[in-house]
Write a protein that holds these residues in place. Sequence first.
Motif, short mmCIF file in Angstrom:
data_model
loop_
_atom_site.label_atom_id
_atom_site.label_comp_id
_atom_site.label_asym_id
_atom_site.label_seq_id
_atom_site.Cartn_x
_atom_site.Cartn_y
_atom_site.Cartn_z
N GLN A 87 17.35 53.29 30.66
CA GLN A 87 18.25 53.46 31.81
C GLN A 87 17.99 52.39 32.86
O GLN A 87 18.92 51.83 33.44
CB GLN A 87 18.06 54.85 32.41
CG GLN A 87 18.95 55.11 33.63
CD GLN A 87 18.81 56.52 34.14
OE1 GLN A 87 18.21 57.37 33.50
NE2 GLN A 87 19.36 56.78 35.31
N GLU A 91 22.12 55.86 29.82
CA GLU A 91 22.83 55.65 31.09
C GLU A 91 23.08 54.15 31.35
O GLU A 91 22.61 53.59 32.34
CB GLU A 91 22.03 56.24 32.25
CG GLU A 91 21.81 57.74 32.17
CD GLU A 91 23.04 58.55 32.55
OE1 GLU A 91 24.07 57.94 32.87
OE2 GLU A 91 22.96 59.78 32.52
N SER A 133 24.50 53.30 34.85
CA SER A 133 23.84 53.85 36.03
C SER A 133 23.65 52.78 37.09
O SER A 133 23.14 51.70 36.83
CB SER A 133 22.47 54.43 35.65
OG SER A 133 21.78 54.88 36.77
#
Length: 624
Positions: A114, A199, A202
């Motif tokens: 992420q 993600e 993100s």
Amino acid sequence: MESPAAADVEKSGGDYAHLTNTSIRSFGWEGITVTVKDRQTKQPKDILSGINGMVKAGELLALMGPSGSGKTTLLDVLAHREATPSASVQQSLYLNGSKTSLREFRKISSYVEQEDALIGSLTVKETLYFAARLSLPSFIGKLERIARIDALIAAFGLQGQASTLIGTPIRKGLSGGQKRRVSVASQLITSPKILFLDEPTSGLDSAASFEVISFVKNIAKMHNLLVIASIHQPSTITFKLFDRLLLLSRGKTAYNGPISGVKEYFDQMGYKMPVYMNPAEFVIELVNTDFARNQEKAVEQLENIQDSWSKSESASTVIREIEGETSSSTKTTIEDEHGYANKFMLPFTLIHRSFIKSHRDIVAYGIRIAMYMGLAIMMGTVWLRLGTNQENIQSFINAIFFGGAFMSFMAVAYIPAFLEDRQLYIKERANGLYGPTAFMIANFVIGLPYLFIISLLFSVITYWLSNFRPSADGFWIWVMWLFLDLVAAESLVVFLSSLVPVFVIALAATAFANGLWMSVNGFMVAPQTLNVFWRYVFHYIDYQAWVFRGMMVNEFGYRTYECDSMCHCMYVTDLADQCKINGKGVLATYNFNTENTGKYVGYMLVITLGYRLLGWLVIYLRRH
């Protein structure tokens, strides 16, 4: 809708095409259940329950759900990673319908974290170069590595940024979207067939998110990659880039099928999607019970959605697809074309990368050098040109204590740089690139020249200003002790920061340890009169104690001092009749002698090795 950047992928398709060979038709999973012990009730609790699914070559699967729904846990299980500490995991994972081992799976898969695992002081091209060196086997030659790097830079539209630094807090570099593209590209250097993205959007705005997923989609379509991405709440256009959706809530499946079928499926259940609403927002709100005003009604609705899915024809179709693959499967052979890098060369690659990082990143050592120079000027001017009369003997002892103790105390400034390196190591270790031994060797070796430079510069200022024993051998022995002091202090920082990898806690622990070493090193209380507990438990393992001894011997073992004008000597030695004090008389009050310097150096090396081994053990045992 296609961005201009994404169009570059089409143009570079031929450049990237030769990078992929192993044929993977599908990746499926069945009955994934992850169970942990509930902290409050102490009873088993499922954080994932009976999850089935499949993604085929060239497809992008979106894992979606509210916070705490199990997206990241599922992604970790699918990627053959540790899901949750102390969790019980039931899983059946299939490549082309047949089960495979972790070693085989890692050859054809990559995982993008992420948070971008990038070194800000490297350029885009250098980042990919070191990714290639760390992950590609040695039989892949330099020309092929360069070809792969150039192909990926072109495929992700980064030609204009190839020589641009990634960026640090004090040096501007790439944009957020560009960094994420570099992160993905660095994981594609081994030409994996399965790509996991945690993600990937993100922290990005909708335009940058669309840009990143567009590049991934085009690469996947052209070269039959299987892409599985956990994603929180994409925009409408980004959501439509995915082929399939696996929607989770409270660890169970709420939907698993084509993106194009989401609206029709929920419409048939009676949950009409507003015409102009983002489908991703709609389904997340539908299965999110966290902020519902009527919790009982929201939970009842969610259970109805989950129960309807488990009984639906679509759920049966997923299971039939998995069973169809397993029944017709043949053993999938994973070729060694992706292999593993030469383990012997890994430390050298890490040292090379760390060297570039350290001399470009002023935070790592530049600021530390400036701090030590400030300390040197302060110390040199406070203890300025001490004379060799007896009233200055205590001042010399104080200066020796201060120089050794506070040099090691200021090693706390290394904590942020080490924690940054450790975080990168954690991510690269999880991807199977290298282990704790290579990391610790590189970390130790790269620090040595900088610590020597610090010791030398500090001594050049302090030693002569303070008027320590004026000889070349005295100066270089002083430099040696400071160098050993810093090496041991930095090793302590590595151990404690590995044990408690939180900046504030590591800072407090290191400061406490150095305070303890200052108290028992033999200056505050002479070793022979030190409390038995502190002497035998801590004094002899105190690296500052051996530095203090060594520096005392260096100063007083080879120098004489003048008694007062009345020939009264503070220390009575064999030179009293000459109104002088033999420095060895000062050493005698501490029970030091000039014959054990070699042993002191040996003890320092053993203590340093001990800290490094403890640090190695901690990072070996801890994966997070």
